[in-house]
Design a protein around this motif. Sequence first.
Motif, PDB file in Angstrom:
ATOM      1  N   CYS A   1      13.804 -84.279  -4.848  1.00 25.78           N
ATOM      2  CA  CYS A   1      13.542 -83.646  -6.142  1.00 25.78           C
ATOM      3  C   CYS A   1      13.002 -82.231  -5.972  1.00 25.78           C
ATOM      4  O   CYS A   1      12.724 -81.557  -6.962  1.00 25.78           O
ATOM      5  CB  CYS A   1      12.521 -84.476  -6.929  1.00 25.78           C
ATOM      6  SG  CYS A   1      12.938 -86.226  -7.073  1.00 25.78           S
ATOM      7  N   TYR A   2      12.848 -81.816  -4.747  1.00 24.44           N
ATOM      8  CA  TYR A   2      12.226 -80.535  -4.427  1.00 24.44           C
ATOM      9  C   TYR A   2      13.242 -79.401  -4.486  1.00 24.44           C
ATOM     10  O   TYR A   2      14.421 -79.597  -4.171  1.00 24.44           O
ATOM     11  CB  TYR A   2      11.623 -80.623  -3.021  1.00 24.44           C
ATOM     12  CG  TYR A   2      11.070 -79.331  -2.483  1.00 24.44           C
ATOM     13  CD1 TYR A   2       9.770 -78.936  -2.790  1.00 24.44           C
ATOM     14  CD2 TYR A   2      11.836 -78.506  -1.675  1.00 24.44           C
ATOM     15  CE1 TYR A   2       9.253 -77.758  -2.291  1.00 24.44           C
ATOM     16  CE2 TYR A   2      11.329 -77.329  -1.177  1.00 24.44           C
ATOM     17  CZ  TYR A   2      10.036 -76.957  -1.484  1.00 24.44           C
ATOM     18  OH  TYR A   2       9.539 -75.784  -0.989  1.00 24.44           O
ATOM     19  N   GLY A   3      12.777 -78.197  -4.853  1.00 25.82           N
ATOM     20  CA  GLY A   3      13.655 -77.033  -4.815  1.00 25.82           C
ATOM     21  C   GLY A   3      13.049 -75.844  -5.527  1.00 25.82           C
ATOM     22  O   GLY A   3      12.936 -75.864  -6.749  1.00 25.82           O
ATOM     23  N   PRO A   4      12.624 -74.808  -4.798  1.00 24.65           N
ATOM     24  CA  PRO A   4      12.029 -73.642  -5.451  1.00 24.65           C
ATOM     25  C   PRO A   4      13.035 -72.894  -6.310  1.00 24.65           C
ATOM     26  O   PRO A   4      14.237 -72.891  -6.031  1.00 24.65           O
ATOM     27  CB  PRO A   4      11.558 -72.780  -4.274  1.00 24.65           C
ATOM     28  CG  PRO A   4      12.387 -73.220  -3.109  1.00 24.65           C
ATOM     29  CD  PRO A   4      12.661 -74.664  -3.323  1.00 24.65           C
ATOM     30  N   PHE A   5      12.523 -72.259  -7.356  1.00 23.49           N
ATOM     31  CA  PHE A   5      13.358 -71.540  -8.314  1.00 23.49           C
ATOM     32  C   PHE A   5      13.019 -70.052  -8.267  1.00 23.49           C
ATOM     33  O   PHE A   5      11.838 -69.679  -8.284  1.00 23.49           O
ATOM     34  CB  PHE A   5      13.119 -72.085  -9.719  1.00 23.49           C
ATOM     35  CG  PHE A   5      13.901 -71.396 -10.799  1.00 23.49           C
ATOM     36  CD1 PHE A   5      15.269 -71.582 -10.909  1.00 23.49           C
ATOM     37  CD2 PHE A   5      13.272 -70.563 -11.714  1.00 23.49           C
ATOM     38  CE1 PHE A   5      16.005 -70.956 -11.906  1.00 23.49           C
ATOM     39  CE2 PHE A   5      13.995 -69.936 -12.720  1.00 23.49           C
ATOM     40  CZ  PHE A   5      15.366 -70.132 -12.813  1.00 23.49           C
ATOM     41  N   VAL A   6      14.046 -69.224  -8.190  1.00 27.30           N
ATOM     42  CA  VAL A   6      13.869 -67.776  -8.253  1.00 27.30           C
ATOM     43  C   VAL A   6      14.802 -67.240  -9.325  1.00 27.30           C
ATOM     44  O   VAL A   6      16.002 -67.542  -9.322  1.00 27.30           O
ATOM     45  CB  VAL A   6      14.190 -67.100  -6.899  1.00 27.30           C
ATOM     46  CG1 VAL A   6      14.207 -65.585  -7.049  1.00 27.30           C
ATOM     47  CG2 VAL A   6      13.172 -67.520  -5.839  1.00 27.30           C
TER      48      VAL A   6
ATOM     49  N   ALA B   1      18.516 -70.496   0.239  1.00 25.69           N
ATOM     50  CA  ALA B   1      19.540 -71.132   1.069  1.00 25.69           C
ATOM     51  C   ALA B   1      18.943 -72.228   1.938  1.00 25.69           C
ATOM     52  O   ALA B   1      19.545 -73.298   2.121  1.00 25.69           O
ATOM     53  CB  ALA B   1      20.227 -70.080   1.939  1.00 25.69           C
ATOM     54  N   LEU B   2      17.745 -71.993   2.466  1.00 31.06           N
ATOM     55  CA  LEU B   2      17.131 -72.982   3.351  1.00 31.06           C
ATOM     56  C   LEU B   2      16.495 -74.136   2.586  1.00 31.06           C
ATOM     57  O   LEU B   2      16.722 -75.304   2.909  1.00 31.06           O
ATOM     58  CB  LEU B   2      16.086 -72.310   4.242  1.00 31.06           C
ATOM     59  CG  LEU B   2      16.624 -71.352   5.308  1.00 31.06           C
ATOM     60  CD1 LEU B   2      15.475 -70.687   6.061  1.00 31.06           C
ATOM     61  CD2 LEU B   2      17.537 -72.086   6.291  1.00 31.06           C
ATOM     62  N   LEU B   3      15.708 -73.837   1.565  1.00 29.99           N
ATOM     63  CA  LEU B   3      14.916 -74.882   0.917  1.00 29.99           C
ATOM     64  C   LEU B   3      15.652 -75.611  -0.197  1.00 29.99           C
ATOM     65  O   LEU B   3      15.357 -76.777  -0.478  1.00 29.99           O
ATOM     66  CB  LEU B   3      13.611 -74.290   0.387  1.00 29.99           C
ATOM     67  CG  LEU B   3      12.718 -73.635   1.449  1.00 29.99           C
ATOM     68  CD1 LEU B   3      11.391 -73.194   0.841  1.00 29.99           C
ATOM     69  CD2 LEU B   3      12.480 -74.562   2.642  1.00 29.99           C
ATOM     70  N   ASP B   4      16.631 -74.959  -0.846  1.00 33.57           N
ATOM     71  CA  ASP B   4      17.382 -75.626  -1.906  1.00 33.57           C
ATOM     72  C   ASP B   4      18.691 -76.246  -1.426  1.00 33.57           C
ATOM     73  O   ASP B   4      19.275 -77.063  -2.139  1.00 33.57           O
ATOM     74  CB  ASP B   4      17.693 -74.644  -3.039  1.00 33.57           C
ATOM     75  CG  ASP B   4      16.489 -74.383  -3.921  1.00 33.57           C
ATOM     76  OD1 ASP B   4      15.549 -75.186  -3.894  1.00 33.57           O
ATOM     77  OD2 ASP B   4      16.490 -73.364  -4.635  1.00 33.57           O
TER      78      ASP B   4
ATOM     79  N   LEU C   1      19.879 -89.683  -3.658  1.00 29.33           N
ATOM     80  CA  LEU C   1      19.903 -89.005  -4.941  1.00 29.33           C
ATOM     81  C   LEU C   1      19.367 -87.586  -4.778  1.00 29.33           C
ATOM     82  O   LEU C   1      18.252 -87.390  -4.278  1.00 29.33           O
ATOM     83  CB  LEU C   1      19.049 -89.755  -5.964  1.00 29.33           C
ATOM     84  CG  LEU C   1      19.076 -89.179  -7.371  1.00 29.33           C
ATOM     85  CD1 LEU C   1      20.432 -89.429  -8.031  1.00 29.33           C
ATOM     86  CD2 LEU C   1      17.961 -89.767  -8.226  1.00 29.33           C
ATOM     87  N   LEU C   2      20.167 -86.614  -5.185  1.00 34.31           N
ATOM     88  CA  LEU C   2      19.770 -85.213  -5.143  1.00 34.31           C
ATOM     89  C   LEU C   2      19.673 -84.670  -6.563  1.00 34.31           C
ATOM     90  O   LEU C   2      20.185 -85.275  -7.509  1.00 34.31           O
ATOM     91  CB  LEU C   2      20.779 -84.404  -4.331  1.00 34.31           C
ATOM     92  CG  LEU C   2      21.059 -84.899  -2.909  1.00 34.31           C
ATOM     93  CD1 LEU C   2      22.078 -83.997  -2.216  1.00 34.31           C
ATOM     94  CD2 LEU C   2      19.779 -84.996  -2.089  1.00 34.31           C
ATOM     95  N   PHE C   3      19.036 -83.517  -6.690  1.00 34.88           N
ATOM     96  CA  PHE C   3      18.885 -82.883  -7.994  1.00 34.88           C
ATOM     97  C   PHE C   3      19.476 -81.489  -7.949  1.00 34.88           C
ATOM     98  O   PHE C   3      19.066 -80.654  -7.149  1.00 34.88           O
ATOM     99  CB  PHE C   3      17.414 -82.831  -8.412  1.00 34.88           C
ATOM    100  CG  PHE C   3      16.911 -84.135  -8.959  1.00 34.88           C
ATOM    101  CD1 PHE C   3      16.823 -84.342 -10.329  1.00 34.88           C
ATOM    102  CD2 PHE C   3      16.564 -85.170  -8.100  1.00 34.88           C
ATOM    103  CE1 PHE C   3      16.381 -85.557 -10.834  1.00 34.88           C
ATOM    104  CE2 PHE C   3      16.117 -86.382  -8.594  1.00 34.88           C
ATOM    105  CZ  PHE C   3      16.032 -86.581  -9.974  1.00 34.88           C
ATOM    106  N   GLY C   4      20.476 -81.257  -8.806  1.00 36.09           N
ATOM    107  CA  GLY C   4      21.082 -79.943  -8.931  1.00 36.09           C
ATOM    108  C   GLY C   4      20.376 -79.120  -9.984  1.00 36.09           C
ATOM    109  O   GLY C   4      19.276 -79.446 -10.429  1.00 36.09           O
ATOM    110  N   GLY C   5      21.024 -78.051 -10.407  1.00 37.33           N
ATOM    111  CA  GLY C   5      20.439 -77.175 -11.407  1.00 37.33           C
ATOM    112  C   GLY C   5      21.190 -77.263 -12.719  1.00 37.33           C
ATOM    113  O   GLY C   5      22.304 -77.779 -12.794  1.00 37.33           O
TER     114      GLY C   5
ATOM    115  N   ALA D   1      21.301 -70.904  -8.253  1.00 39.24           N
ATOM    116  CA  ALA D   1      22.396 -71.745  -8.737  1.00 39.24           C
ATOM    117  C   ALA D   1      23.450 -71.964  -7.665  1.00 39.24           C
ATOM    118  O   ALA D   1      24.042 -73.043  -7.579  1.00 39.24           O
ATOM    119  CB  ALA D   1      23.027 -71.123  -9.981  1.00 39.24           C
ATOM    120  N   GLY D   2      23.681 -70.949  -6.829  1.00 36.48           N
ATOM    121  CA  GLY D   2      24.645 -71.119  -5.742  1.00 36.48           C
ATOM    122  C   GLY D   2      24.207 -72.180  -4.753  1.00 36.48           C
ATOM    123  O   GLY D   2      25.009 -73.011  -4.312  1.00 36.48           O
TER     124      GLY D   2
END
Length: 249
Positions: free
Chosen positions: A92-97, A113-116, A140-144, A160-161
Amino acid sequence: MRIFAGKKALVVGGSGGIGAELSFLLAQNGAELTVHGGHESARFSALLERCDAVASVPVHPLVSAFSAERFDTLADSPVADCARSADILCVCYGPFVQKPLDTTSLADWQQLALLDYALPGFLVSAALGGMRQRKWGRILLFGGTGTAHRGEFATNAAYAGAKSALNVVVQSVAASYAADGITCNAVLPGFTRTEYTTDAAALAKKMPRGTMLSARSVAEVALFLLRQDELNGVLLRVDGGWSPYCQHG
C-alpha cells in the motif's frame, strides 16, 4: 469467519490510510499479520492495539523506513525477509510527487521509480518463490487514480508513470503464476480521505458524488480481491466513475 487462518500476511505501508484499514480487516479474518510502518508513532501503536483486539494470533509490527538513497539495502532488509515467507503480500506504500514535468528533478524521478515501482516489484519477486512452493499466494498492489485508462498527466506524470508500470507487474504475475495457485491484482483508488489528505474540499468536488472515498471502503474492496480465486490480473478502479474530462456537481 476467519478465512485466512494459517496464512501469513504482510502489509507494506500498513500503518496509516488504506493500508491501516486493510491491516485491520486481515487481522479480523484470521491472518498472522505483520504490519509495516516507516516509523513508530502513537497512531501506529493504536492501530496495532486495534488489530490485536480482533486477531486470533499475535500481530507483528515492522518498522523500517525506505529511501532511494539506501535502496540497495532492500534485498537484505527485514521487509524483504517477511515478503519471502508471506502467503499474502499487500503493498500500500508509495510516495506522491505533484509537479509539472519541467520542474520534476532528477531526485524526484529516482525516488518515484525506485519506491513506487522497483520496491513493490522486488517485493513481489521476493514473495513468489515461497508462494510457488506452497502452491498458494495472494498479491495485491495499489495503483494511482486514473492509471488504468489514462496516458497524460499534467502535474504528476512521473508518479503516474511508476504506478502505471505496476499494471504490467500485476498482469505478468497473473499470466505466469496462476497454475501455482497465486493471484495478483491491483486496486486503483480515486480520491480517498485519509489522515494524509490535504485540500480535501477541492478533491471532493472532483468526485462524481462530490465526496471522497473512505479508506475503509477501499480496503473492503481490496479484501474482496484477496478472497477470490477466480479474480486474477484485475486492475480494479475504485473511483465512483471519476474522469478528468467530466465536470461534476
